[in-house]
Every structure is written in structure tokens, then in C-alpha cells.
Write a protein that holds these residues in place. Structure first.
Motif, short mmCIF file in Angstrom:
data_model
loop_
_atom_site.label_atom_id
_atom_site.label_comp_id
_atom_site.label_asym_id
_atom_site.label_seq_id
_atom_site.Cartn_x
_atom_site.Cartn_y
_atom_site.Cartn_z
N THR A 41 0.83 -1.20 0.00
CA THR A 41 0.00 0.00 0.00
C THR A 41 0.85 1.23 0.00
O THR A 41 2.06 1.18 0.22
N ASN B 252 -5.40 6.21 -0.66
CA ASN B 252 -4.49 5.07 -0.58
C ASN B 252 -4.24 4.52 -1.98
O ASN B 252 -5.01 4.77 -2.92
N TYR C 270 -4.88 5.40 10.85
CA TYR C 270 -3.49 5.26 10.45
C TYR C 270 -2.64 5.12 11.70
O TYR C 270 -2.64 5.99 12.56
N VAL D 115 -3.62 0.67 7.81
CA VAL D 115 -4.35 1.66 7.04
C VAL D 115 -5.77 1.19 6.80
O VAL D 115 -6.00 0.02 6.53
#
Length: 263
Positions: free
Chosen positions: A6, A134, A221, A236
Motif C-alpha cells: 500500500t 491510498n 493510520y 491503514v
């Protein structure tokens, strides 16, 4: 099961060398509720965010992070329109009357680099409008949307992020779309009532307002221990935060550890 890099774990490492990435951060005041449906207006807004010059520059860094393609040669493009991505609904887990099994978590746009790498850009409604929150490698969102439409036309495809399982639901049935879902509900699927009983038993004590959430384990986060390969792992939820209090924020760590265990 698909392990996915990610933006938090990969692009942030690259930005130390290449400059700051313009990915949106979660709003300080808490997650902004996502719309109930992905309207044409929402899709258009997500597409504008995905095709913005700053986003494409970040995608170049993302695709170049492991040296597979150079930063200048990556030439990322957005392929097709944004699609809705649904996650298991906390209201359904809590047993709220009439609550659907899943709710919109974000919209995903397929990004492709010049060398064929693919990634999903997650866009969500934030206090500043629709923004990219993201980037994830691969094409899970698009592949399972296609598989769900083939298996149950007109059904709702959704993900149970705590175990990285994908399903399609329609009427009173929940059908699996991957191995993780098959392990959870069987190859033939299960009834909606039986699925609710399973997820309520698994996550009913992790809903918003629970001691679990009060301990700061409600996603968003957060820094996490290094993975099995020594790479720092970040937890995340994509910024939308829809399933944060159900443990979705820890799923990337779990996936990294499970891969290391198999190795």
C-alpha cells in the motif's frame, strides 16, 4: 490470499528520496461518512481525483518503488471508471434492523503503468472533497467485482477486511468469492442470518464505543511492528474509516505476518 503493498508501506518509503506524496490524510476530526451509493456524480469526482497531475506523479513513484520501471518511464494511466468497493457494515454486525450487510467504503480506480503493473487508487469523500487516500497493488477490487457479477448477477460484492475475504450477496444468501471466504462460510455459501451470527460473534465486541475501540485499536493510520521481512508495516483503512473499529486497520499487519509464517 493476496498480499498487497500500500501507499503507506511503499510510497512513503519512496517519498523520503523523491519528495512528498500528495495522498490525503484522514481528517483530524474523524472520518467523513461516505455516501450510501456511488452516484454518477461521485464517480466523476473520484475520477477527477485519480487523474489529477499530483496523483499521477505519486503513481509514478509507486510503480517505480522496487526498480521494476524507472520513474520517468512509468507513465501511469487510469483505465476505466471508478467502481464502488463495499465493506462489511458495522450496523449489520450490531444487528440494527434493516441494516444492509455491506456499505460503501471507497471508490477504486484502476491504475496501469507502462510495464503492465496494476494498482487500485482508493478515493473517498473527505472534508476537502473527494481525494485519493491510498494506493494498493494488484486488481482485487476489479477482479472480485467481475467474479461477483458472474456468480450472482445483480448482487452486492463486499469485503470482510478482518480476514481479507470477498463475498457476493443477494436476497438471503452470502456466497464466497475467494479461499478466505470459503473457509469462513463454506464453498456453497451460507444464509444471510447465519453470516450475521458469525460476524457478530467475531466482531460484536469491537464496534465503535467498545473497549476495543477505546484502547486505540479502531484503525485509521497507526504505526505497527515490522513485518517478517523487516519492512515497517503501517495499518491503514484507506481514510474512509468505515470499518475502522472492527479491526480493519490491522489487516495489513496480519497479512504480512501470515505470509512470513508460510515462508
Amino acid at each position: 490470499m493476496t498480499l498487497r503493498a500500500t501507499a503507506a508501506a511503499a510510497v512513503l518509503a519512496a517519498t523520503a528520496l523523491l519528495g512528498p506524496a500528495p495522498l490525503a490524510a484522514a481528517a483530524p476530526g474523524g472520518p467523513v461518512p461516505q455516501p450510501e451509493a456511488a452516484t454518477a456524480e461521485n464517480r466523476a469526482a473520484a475520477t477527477r481525483a485519480a487523474t489529477a497531475p499530483d496523483t499521477l506523479a505519486t503513481l509514478s513513484r509507486f510503480f517505480a518503488r522496487e526498480g521494476k520501471v524507472s520513474l520517468t518511464a512509468a507513465q501511469p494511466r487510469i483505465d476505466g471508471e471508478a467502481i464502488p468497493v463495499n465493506h462489511l457494515s458495522p450496523e449489520f454486525v450490531a444487528g440494527r434492523a434493516g441494516a444492509p450487510v455491506a456499505r460503501l467504503e471507497f471508490l477504486a480506480s484502476r491504475a496501469v503503468s507502462s510495464d503492465g503493473q496494476q494498482a487500485a487508487l482508493w478515493t473517498a469523500r473527505t472534508e476537502a472533497g473527494w481525494q485519493v487516500v491510498n494506493i494498493a497493488t494488484g486488481d482485487d477490487e476489479f477482479r472480485y467485482a467481475r467474479l461477483g457479477a458472474e456468480k450472482l448477477p445483480g448482487g452486492t460484492v463486499f469485503r470482510e477486511p478482518q480476514i481479507d475475504a470477498w463475498y457476493v450477496t443477494g436476497g438471503s444468501r452470502v456466497l464466497p468469492l475467494d479461499e478466505d471466504a470459503e473457509r469462513a462460510v463454506g464453498a456453497g455459501g451460507t444464509s444471510l442470518a447465519a453470516y450475521r451470527a458469525r460476524v457478530t460473534g467475531a466482531y460484536g465486541d469491537k464496534l465503535p464505543g467498545s473497549p476495543y475501540a477505546a484502547r486505540g485499536m479502531a484503525g485509521g493510520y497507526a504505526e505497527a511492528p515490522a513485518g517478517g521481512d523487516g519492512t515497517p508495516v503501517a495499518a491503514v483503512t484507506g481514510g474512509a474509516g468505515a470499518l475502522a473499529a472492527l479491526g480493519g486497520g490491522g489487516v495489513l499487519v496480519a497479512l504480512r505476518r501470515r505470509r512470513a509464517a508460510r515462508a
